[in-house]
Design a protein around this motif. Structure first.
Motif, mmCIF file in Angstrom:
data_model
loop_
_atom_site.group_PDB
_atom_site.id
_atom_site.type_symbol
_atom_site.label_atom_id
_atom_site.label_comp_id
_atom_site.label_asym_id
_atom_site.label_seq_id
_atom_site.Cartn_x
_atom_site.Cartn_y
_atom_site.Cartn_z
ATOM 1 N N ILE A 150 2.882 -9.834 0.231
ATOM 2 C CA ILE A 150 2.148 -9.482 1.436
ATOM 3 C C ILE A 150 2.960 -8.502 2.284
ATOM 4 O O ILE A 150 4.191 -8.580 2.341
ATOM 5 N N ASN A 151 2.291 -7.546 2.917
ATOM 6 C CA ASN A 151 3.009 -6.593 3.772
ATOM 7 C C ASN A 151 3.286 -7.207 5.147
ATOM 8 O O ASN A 151 2.800 -8.299 5.484
ATOM 9 N N ALA A 152 4.044 -6.507 5.933
ATOM 10 C CA ALA A 152 4.482 -7.040 7.228
ATOM 11 C C ALA A 152 3.323 -7.268 8.180
ATOM 12 O O ALA A 152 3.362 -8.182 9.021
ATOM 13 N N ALA A 153 2.290 -6.443 8.042
ATOM 14 C CA ALA A 153 1.136 -6.571 8.937
ATOM 15 C C ALA A 153 0.161 -7.659 8.482
ATOM 16 O O ALA A 153 -0.827 -7.938 9.156
ATOM 17 N N LEU A 154 0.420 -8.245 7.300
ATOM 18 C CA LEU A 154 -0.451 -9.277 6.716
ATOM 19 C C LEU A 154 -1.850 -8.745 6.432
ATOM 20 O O LEU A 154 -2.846 -9.461 6.536
ATOM 21 N N THR A 155 -1.919 -7.472 6.082
ATOM 22 C CA THR A 155 -3.212 -6.829 5.828
ATOM 23 C C THR A 155 -3.363 -6.344 4.387
ATOM 24 O O THR A 155 -4.313 -5.643 4.066
ATOM 25 N N GLY A 156 -2.434 -6.688 3.537
ATOM 26 C CA GLY A 156 -2.499 -6.228 2.155
ATOM 27 C C GLY A 156 -1.119 -6.272 1.536
ATOM 28 O O GLY A 156 -0.263 -7.084 1.903
#
Length: 691
Positions: free
Chosen positions: A676-682
Motif C-alpha cells: 500500500i502507498n503512503a496515501a492509502l490510495t493504491g
C-alpha cells in the motif's frame, strides 16, 4: 421478494446469482435445492451434439415483445417498453429476415400456457401448463408451422425451459405426472421422484411433438447437476427417435441444451452447471464472464464500469482454462434481462446514435462475437443498434417498473424487422431501417456468413499473438484443420500499425481479408498490418506454416522480489490500514464476495506489505478485490486483470463492477501480495506461485 435483476452492478460484485429469468416479482426466494436422497445417473456429454452446436448462430426473441403478427393473440401487458403484442405468427413472418441475417437458429422465450394476463405471465417464465401453448401467443399449429418453416430454411429452433420453478397448480403431464412443490423453488425431486420424471417428460415431449432442437434452461442453478444429466439424456433419446428434413436431408433434432447461470466470475457456472468431468451436468452455458469483458471493453457494463483494454478480452478467454473438458460456452452480449449495447454506450457517456462511434463500437463488439470460439447468440434488435431513446436520462428507480425502464426489462422493446409492423399490427406502421441501422445490419450479416464459412472462427484452436500493442489490440491465431484465420480487434480509437514476423503468426504467404478480399504480402519474412481505431480484421492465412505460430512459453508463474516471497515473517498489527484485509471474491468459498474466510485473510509483513498464501486445488478463475470486512478499503488491479507473476499497479476499486479477474492455470500454493502507498490510495500488487 423482488425478483428484479435491475441491480446488475451489485450482482456482478456479489456473485451474480440469477433471479427470475423473466424479471418481475414473486413472494418466494429462489434457492439452490439441497441434495436429495436419490442417486442420479451420470451421462457423458454427446460429443457429436456439442461439436455440431459450435456452429450455432442463435437469434433470440422475447416472444411477447417481438412482432405482432396476429391481432387475435395479444397479451397487451408485460414488463418493458414494447407493445406486448408479440406472438408466434410474428416470429413466422420474420423467418426470412432472420435467415438473411446469417443466423441458423432461433431461441424463443417461454411460450407455454401461463393462464393469465399479468405482466409476469407475459414473460412465460411462470407457467402452469408445460404441455400447451399460451393462447396469448398463438396455437399449437402455429408453433408447429414455426418449427417446420424454420427447418425448411436450415434453421434450428430452441424452446425456453423453466425446469426449476413454476406458477403453481401445474397441469399434469400426459402421463399424469406433476412436479412437487408449490411454486418457487420447486422441491426437487419429490419423495416419489415425480419432479424429475415430470421434467424429463416436458423436455422430451416437445422434441417428439414438434421436432424442436433443444432448450435454453432458465436459472439452471435451481436444478441439481445430476438431474440435468438425466434430463439431457431424455432429450437426446427423444431426438434419436425423431426426424425431420433440413437442407434436403433427413436429420434428427439437434438436442442442444444451454444453461443460464448469471455469474460474472464463472465459478458458479462450473460448480452448479457444468459439474465434474466424471458426472457432467450441463454441457453448454452462456458465457457471462466473457459478456462482461466485452461490455467493459467496448462500452460499460450496467454498473457503469468500463474503460478496460484488450487484455481484458484475453483474460476472459484465459479464464476458460478452469472449465471442465466437456464445457462448451455460448458467447453473447445482450438478452432480455440486460441493457442493450446501445444503452450501455449512452450510460457510459461514450456515444449517442447520432455519433459515428456509436455504430463503430457496435461493429467492434459484434465482430468480436463473430470470432468467438463456440456457439453464439444475438438478441433481437442488436443487429440494428437498437436502444431505448432517452433511457439513460429518464430512468427513475422509484417508478421504473411502471415506465418499463428497469434495467432488467428495458431491453424488451418492440421488435423491428424490415417491412413488418413496429407496433400493433392494426396500426400498420411498418419498419424501415435508416442508413446507419441498415449498414450495421448488413455488416452483421456479412460477419455471420463469414463465420459460417470459416470453422476456425467457431471451433478453431486459439493462440494469442503477443505484440507491443497487446494492450490496445486483441490478436488471435485460430486454426481448425485446413482453415487458419487471424482475428485482430483494435479496442482503442487510434490507428495502429502492427509489425509481426511470419514465424510469430505461422504464415509464409499472403494474408487475405475475409470481408474485403484485400491482401497483405509478406516482405523479408514480416508483415505490416494497419488497423484503424475500433476496426476488426479477419485475415485468412493463405499459406500456414507446419509449425504454427511461435510465441514462446509466455513467461513463468513465479515472480521475483518481496511481493513474490511466500515465506515472509508476520509483523504484529494490521499495518497502516489499521484493520484486517481479505481476498474477497467469487471463488469457491468466497460466497460471492460476501465471505471473509481465514484462508484468504492477509497478514501484515512490514514495509507496507500485506500477504496471504492460498492453496489452489485446481485450475480456476474468479473475480476478486482486496477488501476489509466492512468495505472501508477496496483495492484491485488498475487494469482490471491480474496476470500471474507480474508486479501490477493497484488502485482503489470502490463500488460494484470494479473487481479484477485472475486465472490460476494450475494447482499449487500462490502468494497474494500488495504494497500500500503512503496515501492509502493504491500501490502495487502481485499474485505469484510458490516454488
Amino acid at each position: 421478494m423482488n425478483w428484479s435483476k435491475s441491480a446488475i452492478s451489485m450482482a456482478v460484485v456479489f456473485g451474480l446469482s440469477a433471479c427470475g429469468g423473466g424479471g418481475g416479482g414473486d413472494d418466494s426466494t429462489p434457492t439452490t435445492p439441497t441434495t436429495p436422497d436419490y442417486e442420479y445417473q451420470a451421462y457423458a456429454c454427446d460429443a457429436g451434439v456439442y461439436e455440431k452446436a459450435q456452429e450455432l448462430r442463435i437469434y433470440q426473441v422475447m416472444t411477447e415483445a417481438f412482432i405482432d403478427g396476429d391481432s387475435n393473440h395479444d397479451y397487451n401487458t408485460g414488463y418493458g417498453t414494447s407493445h406486448h403484442k408479440g406472438d408466434l405468427q410474428g416470429v413466422i413472418d420474420s423467418l426470412d429476415y432472420i435467415q438473411d441475417l446469417g443466423m441458423n437458429a432461433i431461441w424463443l422465450t417461454p411460450i407455454f400456457d401461463s393462464e393469465g394476463s399479468d405482466r409476469l405471465d407475459a414473460t412465460g417464465y411462470f407457467t402452469r401448463n408445460y404441455f400447451a401453448i399460451d393462447p396469448n401467443f398463438g396455437t399449437l399449429e402455429q408453433a408447429r408451422t414455426l418449427v417446420n418453416e424454420a427447418h425448411a430454411r436450415g434453421m434450428y429452433v430452441l424452446f425456453d425451459g423453466v425446469f426449476g420453478h413454476h406458477k403453481g397448480n401445474v397441469t399434469p403431464s400426459p402421463n399424469g405426472l406433476t412436479p412437487s412443490g408449490g411454486s418457487n423453488p420447486v422441491s426437487y425431486p419429490g419423495t416419489d421422484n415425480d419432479t424429475l420424471e415430470f421434467y424429463k417428460e416436458v423436455a422430451s415431449y416437445w422434441v417428439e411433438e414438434l421436432g424442436i432442437d433443444g432448450w435454453r434452461l432458465d436459472q439452471a442453478y435451481q436444478v441439481p447437476i445430476g438431474a440435468w444429466g438425466e434430463i439431457r439424456k431424455a432429450v437426446e433419446d427423444a431426438s434419436a427417435a425423431t426426424t425431420y428434413t433440413m437442407n434436403g436431408e433427413t436429420v434428427n433434432p439437434l438436442a442442444y441444451m444451454v444453461a443460464e447461470i448469471w455469474d460474472g466470475g464463472g465459478s458458479q457456472i462450473r460448480e452448479e452447471g457444468y459439474g465434474p468431468e466424471t458426472a457432467p451436468g450441463i454441457c453448454s452455458a452462456f458465457d457471462f464472464p466473457m459478456r462482461y469483458a466485452i461490455t467493459q471493453t467496448f462500452a460499460v457494463e450496467e454498473s457503469g464500469s468500463g474503460g478496460r483494454d484488450a487484455s481484458n478480452l484475453a483474460s476472459a478467454y484465459s479464464a476458460q482454462i478452469a472449465n471442465p473438458a466437456h464445457a462448451v460456452p455460448n458467447g453473447f452480449i445482450g438478452n432480455h434481462d440486460l441493457l442493450r449495447f446501445g444503452d450501455l454506450l449512452q450510460r457510459g457517456n461514450i456515444a449517442e446514435p447520432s455519433d459515428a462511434e456509436y455504430w463503430n463500437r457496435h461493429k467492434a463488439a459484434y465482430a468480436f462475437l463473430a470470432a468467438y470460439t463456440g456457439p453464439i447468440t444475438l438478441y433481437y434488435g442488436e443487429e440494428i443498434g437498437d436502444e431505448v431513446p432517452n433511457f439513460a436520462e429518464e430512468v427513475d428507480n422509484t417508478t421504473c417498473a411502471d415506465l418499463g425502464l428497469c434495467d432488467d426489462h428495458v431491453a424488451r422493446n418492440n421488435g423491428k424487422v424490415e417491412g413488418l409492423p413496429t407496433g400493433a399490427r392494426t396500426n400498420n406502421e411498418l419498419f424501415t431501417a435508416n442508413a446507419n441501422q441498415a449498414d450495421l445490419r448488413d455488416y452483421v450479416a456479412a460477419l455471420m456468413t463469414m463465420r459460417a464459412a470459416n470453422p476456425a472462427l467457431y471451433k478453431g484452436e486459439r493462440t494469442t499473438i503477443a505484440t507491443e500493442h497487446s494492450a490496445d489490440v486483441f490478436f488471435d491465431h485460430k486454426q481448425a484443420e485446413d482453415n487458419t484465420v487471424l482475428f485482430l480487434s483494435n479496442t482503442s480509437t487510434g490507428t495502429i500499425t502492427i509489425d509481426v514476423t511470419g514465424e510469430e503468426i505461422g504464415s509464409n504467404g499472403q494474408l487475405r481479408n475475409l470481408l474485403s478480399n484485400e491482401t497483405i504480402d509478406i516482405a523479408s519474412g514480416s508483415y505490416s498490418i494497419e488497423i484503424e481505431g475500433l476496426e476488426s480484421l479477419f485475415l485468412e492465412v493463405v499459406s500456414p506454416t507446419a509449425e504454427g505460430p511461435q510465441q514462446g512459453n509466455g513467461g513463468g508463474l513465479v515472480g521475483t522480489g518481496p511481493l513474490a516471497d511466500c515465506n515472509a515473517a508476520d509483523v504484529a498489527g494490521d499495518g497502516p490500514l489499521g484493520e484486517g484485509m481479505w481476498i474477497r471474491g467469487n471463488y469457491t468459498g468466497g460466497d460471492g464476495f460476501n465471505a471473509t474466510p481465514d484462508s484468504h485473510q492477509f497478514s501484515y509483513k512490514g514495509d507496507n506489505i500485506y500477504q496471504v498464501v492460498v492453496t489452489e486445488s485446481q485450475a480456476t478463475s474468479f473475480g476478486f478485490k482486496f477488501a476489509s470486512a466492512e468495505w472501508n478499503y477496496e483495492f484491485a488491479s488498475a487494469t482490471g486483470t491480474a496476470s500471474i507473476a507480474n508486479e501490477l499497479a493497484m488502485s482503489v476499486a470502490s463500488g460494484p463492477g470494479t473487481e479484477s479477474t485472475v486465472v490460476i492455470p494450475e494447482a499449487g500454493n500462490y502468494v497474494y501480495s500488495f504494497e500500500i502507498n503512503a496515501a492509502l490510495t493504491g500501490g502495487t500488487m502481485m499474485i505469484s506461485k510458490c516454488e
